[in-house]
Design an enzyme around this catalytic site. Sequence first.
Site, PDB file in Angstrom:
ATOM      1  N   SER A 169      -4.648  -2.722  -4.158  1.00 31.28           N
ATOM      2  CA  SER A 169      -5.793  -3.083  -4.996  1.00 31.28           C
ATOM      3  C   SER A 169      -5.476  -4.269  -5.905  1.00 31.28           C
ATOM      4  O   SER A 169      -4.338  -4.436  -6.355  1.00 31.28           O
ATOM      5  CB  SER A 169      -6.192  -1.903  -5.865  1.00 31.28           C
ATOM      6  OG  SER A 169      -6.436  -0.776  -5.070  1.00 31.28           O
ATOM      7  N   GLU A 198      -2.720   8.081   4.951  1.00 34.14           N
ATOM      8  CA  GLU A 198      -3.111   8.476   3.600  1.00 34.14           C
ATOM      9  C   GLU A 198      -4.336   9.386   3.648  1.00 34.14           C
ATOM     10  O   GLU A 198      -4.384  10.433   3.020  1.00 34.14           O
ATOM     11  CB  GLU A 198      -3.390   7.217   2.778  1.00 34.14           C
ATOM     12  CG  GLU A 198      -3.643   7.497   1.302  1.00 34.14           C
ATOM     13  CD  GLU A 198      -3.674   6.220   0.457  1.00 34.14           C
ATOM     14  OE1 GLU A 198      -3.874   5.132   1.038  1.00 34.14           O
ATOM     15  OE2 GLU A 198      -3.507   6.326  -0.767  1.00 34.14           O
ATOM     16  N   ASN A 221     -14.996   7.818  -1.576  1.00 32.52           N
ATOM     17  CA  ASN A 221     -15.712   8.637  -0.597  1.00 32.52           C
ATOM     18  C   ASN A 221     -16.955   7.928  -0.065  1.00 32.52           C
ATOM     19  O   ASN A 221     -17.383   8.197   1.057  1.00 32.52           O
ATOM     20  CB  ASN A 221     -16.051   9.998  -1.201  1.00 32.52           C
ATOM     21  CG  ASN A 221     -14.811  10.883  -1.282  1.00 32.52           C
ATOM     22  OD1 ASN A 221     -13.698  10.425  -1.024  1.00 32.52           O
ATOM     23  ND2 ASN A 221     -14.998  12.145  -1.621  1.00 32.52           N
ATOM     24  N   GLU A 222     -17.502   7.011  -0.850  1.00 30.04           N
ATOM     25  CA  GLU A 222     -18.643   6.236  -0.334  1.00 30.04           C
ATOM     26  C   GLU A 222     -18.182   5.354   0.827  1.00 30.04           C
ATOM     27  O   GLU A 222     -18.864   5.242   1.846  1.00 30.04           O
ATOM     28  CB  GLU A 222     -19.254   5.357  -1.443  1.00 30.04           C
ATOM     29  CG  GLU A 222     -20.029   6.131  -2.505  1.00 30.04           C
ATOM     30  CD  GLU A 222     -19.139   6.973  -3.406  1.00 30.04           C
ATOM     31  OE1 GLU A 222     -18.030   6.523  -3.734  1.00 30.04           O
ATOM     32  OE2 GLU A 222     -19.543   8.103  -3.758  1.00 30.04           O
ATOM     33  N   GLN A 240       2.525   1.447  -4.130  1.00 24.98           N
ATOM     34  CA  GLN A 240       1.617   0.837  -3.149  1.00 24.98           C
ATOM     35  C   GLN A 240       0.823  -0.267  -3.842  1.00 24.98           C
ATOM     36  O   GLN A 240       0.154  -0.003  -4.845  1.00 24.98           O
ATOM     37  CB  GLN A 240       0.674   1.929  -2.644  1.00 24.98           C
ATOM     38  CG  GLN A 240      -0.340   1.470  -1.614  1.00 24.98           C
ATOM     39  CD  GLN A 240      -1.289   2.609  -1.249  1.00 24.98           C
ATOM     40  OE1 GLN A 240      -1.581   3.473  -2.083  1.00 24.98           O
ATOM     41  NE2 GLN A 240      -1.773   2.623  -0.031  1.00 24.98           N
ATOM     42  N   GLY A 241       0.902  -1.475  -3.318  1.00 24.76           N
ATOM     43  CA  GLY A 241       0.227  -2.604  -3.961  1.00 24.76           C
ATOM     44  C   GLY A 241      -0.853  -3.207  -3.088  1.00 24.76           C
ATOM     45  O   GLY A 241      -0.643  -4.213  -2.422  1.00 24.76           O
TER      46      GLY A 241
END
Lengths: 355, 334
Positions: free
Chosen positions: A97, A212, A338-339, A94-95
């Site tokens: 970031s 996801e 999570n933020e 998975q690209g």
Amino acid sequence: MDTADGFEAHRRWEQTLNEGRWAMVPWPRKYGGRGANLIEWLIFEEEYFRAGAPGRVNQNGIFLLGPTLMDFGTEEQKARYLPPMASSREVWAQGWSEPNAGSDMAAIRASARKQGGSYIINGQKTWCSRAAFADWLFGIFRTDPDSQRHRGLTFILVPLNAKGITVRPIAQLDGETGFAEVFFDDVEVPLANRLGEENQGWKVAMATAGFERGLMLRSPARFQATAKRLLELYKRHAAEVDDSVRNAVLKAWMDAEAYCLNTYKTASQLIAGGSIGAESSLNKIFWSELDVHMHETALSILDARAEILPTAPEAGDVDGWLGGFLFSMAGPIYAGTNEIQRNVIAERLLGLPRA
Amino acid sequence: MRSFLSKQCDAVYVRKSWETESGRSQQLWAGLAELGALGLQVPETRGGLGMNEVDMVLLLEECGRAALPEPFAETAAVAAPLLASLNDCAEAQSILSAIAQGSAIVTPSHEINPFVSDAHIADFVLLSRGDEIHLLKRDQIEAELQESSDPCRKLFKLRWTPAVGSRVAAGQQGRSLSDDMLNRAALAVAAQQLGVATRLTDMAVAYACEREQFGKAIGSFQAVKHQLANVAVRVEFARPVVARAAFCVATEAAERSVAVSHAKIAACEAATAAAKTALQVHGAIGYTWEVDLQIWMKRAWALDKTWGASRVHQARIAAALLGGEAAPSFGFSV
Ligand SMILES: Cc1cc2nc3c(=O)[nH]c(=O)nc-3n(C[C@H](O)[C@H](O)[C@H](O)COP(=O)(O)OP(=O)(O)OC[C@H]3O[C@@H](n4cnc5c(N)ncnc54)[C@H](O)[C@@H]3O)c2cc1C
């Protein structure tokens, strides 16, 4: 899974699974599945984890890109990509970031310029899980150079052996090559490798992110299996630890049950024609925190042996708890921190004003 | 139920109930009977709807959302199904019809609680002591009021003298009814706590959207958002646990005690977290008598400790999980 040999062994296991049509049971038969519904898939997962079967090397493919292809792919794309995905002849990375686009994914800069019948891709992706050994990468790239933020991005499928690609492996906390940086230098891919509309990549990517965070990536059986192992570990050491540890073990069991029940609820809603939206953020926080809690509890039971690797002569029953603990610590970071999930819950589910 | 309660049991009504002697309204009770809610679990042959716990928890959640002062859970969700299971007891069977009609209030008394709620208005107390179950009429008890921090709750220390005629079950049947009472009541608390938690969250969100500091709504500050998001996670994952517990009680599943204890713990955690967070989000105004937030905060805190605090329910789960038998589990059986 994060060494070259281990990766190939996992690939062979996936082939074996696929030969029995067990690789992705919810997929239609023509793509290698069994046309199972989501509840049946959850049952499959329960059996898979009960048997202690291997981790899924192609999870980026089968759990994330696969469902996205079902929703956004053309018939040709589905026929082209799904069968080799099911057999793991093609393993996916998975690209999304980039060095400067982490939580702020809309800051993506890697570009795809249209030229004739091709896209010419330049730029860099990073933290791509398993890209060191994978065959393909799905990513989002800026196709409109004048665009801002989440507009002007396109979802493109890129073979990792294409000319102009450099993959630089990155060792993770446990020292293994779990992810990689990928550099693109005038990489040419056909326009047909686009998934969804041009400049609509954000929408496609959000659907993948939903899978996801939501249902697919972390099925409840995974956590119920860990909770069960934790219970057994506790029983062996109950005399050495105090009641606070017992209560932590009970919490692990309860939360794993709650996660399972909620997943069945979600699956029933989906089967009844509903959809998951921002609720998947509730899910992502819950499973990642549960995983951390279970592993922290296990380490507190193992006490001073918690730092010992399973290879140490006196390792005893330390098993994979330490490795699991390290990986659990990544849970609150990957698939959107999570933020960020809390922002989504606050703004989209609770209706609080945007900052 | 929600629309009925939002009209008949708004915060104005709740506050008014603090001032009256009984703290209860006959009119509201009659309305609950008319709605069919009181007889939801009364068999059809006794004038009820003959529905089960899976349906009942939905109504109980609404009771929590409205902070209903009336002993609906006690009478309709705990006493009614227990009385219904006393097949040979003519008195129990006749009380059932009266419950459905709204003409009998029955409150349960169990050793797990030092106090009994609503003994001042109860026509009957269904009492569990040791392995005996007694059905006591109002004139067979003496009740001494114990003021509660939640002004809606009317708690009493009970005094009674066992009489031969009051015993309706003993031995094995008495023990199983005693467990049943605890399970039903703890489940009812859990379901109400979901409503309490939801209401507290709604109030906090509404306030956070409206209150401005530093030139903007406080709800745009991330520290506020994240606290509320954490509460939303807890509520989301408590709800299916309560639903499963209701299903287990309805089907008399072997693992129902564990499922109920889990529900009690999860829902009480969600409600107490919601109370704490809602107060923090309100700031000083939330700390006043004036503001209605207190109605639900105090309910959350009171219900948390009744019908077994978390410690009690953890012990029940521990006994089942660690007692050597296979751990009960949903789907993923061991
Ligand atoms: C094990 C692992 C596997 C991964 N696999 C992949 C993969 O296969 N493909 C891929 O594309 N990516 C992958 N990632 C990357 C992952 O998606 C990112 O790490 C993640 O999105 C966070 O980005 P970042 O690391 O740049 O952190 P940053 O965005 O720099 O965040 C750092 C900290 O700041 C906080 N923060 C940032 N913005 C905000 C905000 N607005 N409000 C509050 N807090 C904020 C974050 O929550 C975090 O705590 C993986 C990561 C890990 C750890």
